[in-house]
Design a protein around this motif. Structure first.
Motif, short mmCIF file in Angstrom:
data_model
loop_
_atom_site.label_atom_id
_atom_site.label_comp_id
_atom_site.label_asym_id
_atom_site.label_seq_id
_atom_site.Cartn_x
_atom_site.Cartn_y
_atom_site.Cartn_z
N SER A 140 -17.78 5.60 0.45
CA SER A 140 -18.11 6.10 -0.70
C SER A 140 -20.12 6.88 -0.95
CB SER A 140 -18.71 4.97 -0.67
OG SER A 140 -18.79 4.71 -2.49
N GLY B 221 -13.69 -3.54 -4.70
CA GLY B 221 -13.75 -1.97 -3.94
C GLY B 221 -14.95 -1.26 -3.41
N ARG C 32 -21.76 9.00 -6.93
CA ARG C 32 -19.78 9.79 -6.27
C ARG C 32 -19.98 10.22 -8.44
NH1 ARG C 32 -15.31 7.31 -2.83
NH2 ARG C 32 -14.28 9.22 -2.38
N ASP D 294 -15.17 -6.27 -2.13
CA ASP D 294 -14.46 -5.89 -1.01
C ASP D 294 -13.75 -7.03 -0.65
OD1 ASP D 294 -14.78 -2.76 -0.58
OD2 ASP D 294 -13.99 -3.74 0.95
N ALA E 256 -17.17 -1.02 -1.47
CA ALA E 256 -17.16 0.03 0.11
C ALA E 256 -19.25 -0.48 0.59
CB ALA E 256 -16.75 0.46 0.02
N TYR F 77 0.59 -1.48 -0.06
CA TYR F 77 0.37 0.21 0.18
C TYR F 77 0.84 1.18 0.18
CZ TYR F 77 -3.94 -2.58 0.36
OH TYR F 77 -5.50 -3.34 -0.02
N VAL G 189 -10.45 2.73 5.02
CA VAL G 189 -11.03 4.05 4.33
C VAL G 189 -12.07 3.30 2.95
CG1 VAL G 189 -10.87 6.03 3.56
CG2 VAL G 189 -8.83 4.73 3.90
N GLU H 176 -21.78 2.58 -4.49
CA GLU H 176 -21.90 2.11 -6.18
C GLU H 176 -22.74 1.50 -6.48
OE1 GLU H 176 -17.68 4.70 -7.37
OE2 GLU H 176 -17.93 2.36 -7.19
N ASN I 40 -9.31 -10.20 -2.44
CA ASN I 40 -8.58 -9.29 -1.47
C ASN I 40 -8.03 -8.89 -3.56
OD1 ASN I 40 -6.17 -7.80 -1.21
ND2 ASN I 40 -5.91 -9.47 0.14
N LEU I 41 -8.32 -8.14 -3.62
CA LEU I 41 -7.54 -7.19 -4.72
C LEU I 41 -5.19 -7.96 -4.90
CD1 LEU I 41 -8.97 -4.05 -5.32
CD2 LEU I 41 -9.10 -6.18 -7.06
N ARG J 45 -13.05 2.45 -8.40
CA ARG J 45 -12.71 3.33 -8.05
C ARG J 45 -12.64 3.92 -7.04
NH1 ARG J 45 -16.96 6.64 -8.67
NH2 ARG J 45 -15.83 8.43 -9.91
N ASN J 46 -11.44 4.47 -6.62
CA ASN J 46 -10.26 5.25 -5.45
C ASN J 46 -10.24 4.19 -4.59
OD1 ASN J 46 -11.54 8.31 -6.28
ND2 ASN J 46 -13.37 7.41 -6.12
C1 LIG Z 1 -12.38 4.49 -0.61
S1 LIG Z 1 -13.52 3.03 -0.63
C2 LIG Z 1 -14.01 3.06 -2.55
C3 LIG Z 1 -15.07 2.68 -2.80
C4 LIG Z 1 -16.03 2.98 -4.02
N1 LIG Z 1 -15.48 2.45 -4.35
C5 LIG Z 1 -16.28 4.18 -4.59
O1 LIG Z 1 -15.45 5.01 -5.42
O2 LIG Z 1 -16.88 5.30 -4.11
C6 LIG Z 1 -11.67 2.01 -0.77
C7 LIG Z 1 -12.67 0.37 -1.06
O3 LIG Z 1 -11.45 -0.49 -1.87
C8 LIG Z 1 -11.48 -1.73 -0.44
N2 LIG Z 1 -10.01 -1.87 -0.30
C9 LIG Z 1 -9.16 -1.81 0.12
N3 LIG Z 1 -7.62 -2.65 -0.22
C10 LIG Z 1 -8.81 -3.20 -1.18
C11 LIG Z 1 -8.16 -5.02 -1.28
N4 LIG Z 1 -6.71 -5.24 -0.63
N5 LIG Z 1 -8.82 -5.88 -1.78
C12 LIG Z 1 -9.69 -5.29 -2.36
N6 LIG Z 1 -10.77 -4.07 -1.64
C13 LIG Z 1 -9.79 -3.68 -1.47
C14 LIG Z 1 -11.82 -1.11 0.94
O4 LIG Z 1 -11.92 -1.62 1.62
C15 LIG Z 1 -12.17 0.26 0.51
O5 LIG Z 1 -14.33 -0.62 0.98
#
Ligand SMILES: C[S@@+](CC[C@H](N)C(=O)[O-])C[C@H]1O[C@@H](n2cnc3c(N)ncnc32)[C@H](O)[C@@H]1O
Length: 281
Positions: free
Chosen positions: A76, A108, A80, A137, A110, A29, A73, A114, A199-200, A215-216
């Motif tokens: 969302s 992701g 958005r 997620d 959240a 990260y 984080v 979305e 898990n990405l 996104r994000n």
């Molecule tokens: C800021 S939110 C974005 C939510 C939505 N996509 C948006 O743009 O409003 C980031 C999301 O990515 C997820 N995330 C972070 N690391 C991740 C991973 N390794 N694999 C899958 N999801 C992950 C977090 O749990 C979180 O829910």
């Protein structure tokens, strides 16, 4: 006394502890934002130092969901960046309409805002009955909340404005019921949604998708992890499939940028190029 060098050592040890104790790898990260979140978690959990947090990572397994929430984080909103949803509605969905079955991977997702926004777009385009949304997620807690679809009612006004700005012609209130200070999204919107943990940073291809929204999320990853995820998306998309990224994210510096062509650069919408269209490889 605050010592950034010691903090860096402690954050590295925290990441190792989390990985060895629970199998979650945050080593790729983006370091500055990860450090901020570890420091914040340590304060919120009333640990005097990050080392104190490490002890709890190791000895309090029940703390894991709270830790993941703090590190990931899950913020969302519905619709958005409405301009992106407008572009989806007006230019992408009409092209997806030629497929008999439309698979969408929302990586992701959240707390699901979305996902419900997308289901509404598909419903209004008359495409929802032949669509399947895979919403994934890392955080189990976020996924549980996403499935419930219950949010603070104070969000309604902003979400309504976003919906209208995305080209919505009805009232967003048609899609939720409000009670006390909460609103609950119509659960019929979930009928073609599968929520799953993915898990990405570690897991493989999830489905064969015509559209991926991520996104994000990449914004929190270091460059090598971003490359991993982009190559996962390139392997998961059908040829000509669409990828939507966050408006602050970009393919500019990614070596896998080559796999994609810009469809609507201002809204960060890309398409998977056919192999012969790729510049290299
Ligand atoms: C800021 S939110 C974005 C939510 C939505 N996509 C948006 O743009 O409003 C980031 C999301 O990515 C997820 N995330 C972070 N690391 C991740 C991973 N390794 N694999 C899958 N999801 C992950 C977090 O749990 C979180 O829910």
């Amino acid at each position: 006394m605050n010592n950034p060098e010691l903090d860096n050592i402690e954050v590295d040890l925290f990441v190792q502890a989390l990985q060895r104790r629970h199998g979650y790898d945050f080593s790729q990260y983006a370091p500055a934002s990860l450090k901020r979140r570890v420091q914040l978690l340590s304060e919120q959990l009333e640990c005097k130092t990050i080392s104190g947090l490490i002890e709890r990572v190791i000895h309090e397994p029940k703390l894991l969901p709270r830790l993941l929430d703090g590190l990931t984080v899950p913020a969302s909103d519905m619709f958005r960046d409405p301009t992106m949803f407008r572009a989806l509605r007006e230019t992408v969905l009409p092209m997806l309409a030629s497929y008999p079955q439309i698979n969408i991977w929302q990586a992701g997702c959240a707390h699901g805002q979305e996902v419900y926004s997308l289901a509404i777009l598909l419903e209004e385009a008359g495409l929802y009955e032949r669509s399947q949304i895979f919403a994934t997620d890392l955080s189990e807690r976020a996924l549980e909340h996403a499935q419930e679809g219950i949010y603070p009612a104070r969000e309604a006004q902003q979400w309504s404005r976003n919906y209208q700005a995305s080209g919505g012609s009805r009232s967003l209130a048609d899609y939720y019921s409000a009670r006390y200070n909460l609103l609950k999204l119509d659960q019929r919107l979930r009928r073609h949604v599968t929520f799953a943990r993915h898990n990405l940073a570690a897991d493989g291809v999830f489905c064969e998708a015509h559209l991926i929204l991520c996104r994000n999320v990449l914004i929190y990853f270091s460059n090598p992890l971003q490359e991993r995820v982009l190559s996962l998306f390139s392997d998961s998309l059908v040829r000509g499939g669409f990828l939507c990224m966050g408006l602050r994210e970009s393919l500019d510096y990614a070596s896998s940028a080559n796999d994609f062509s810009a469809f609507d650069e201002s809204q960060r919408i890309y398409r998977l190029a056919a192999p012969q269209e790729r510049k290299f490889g």
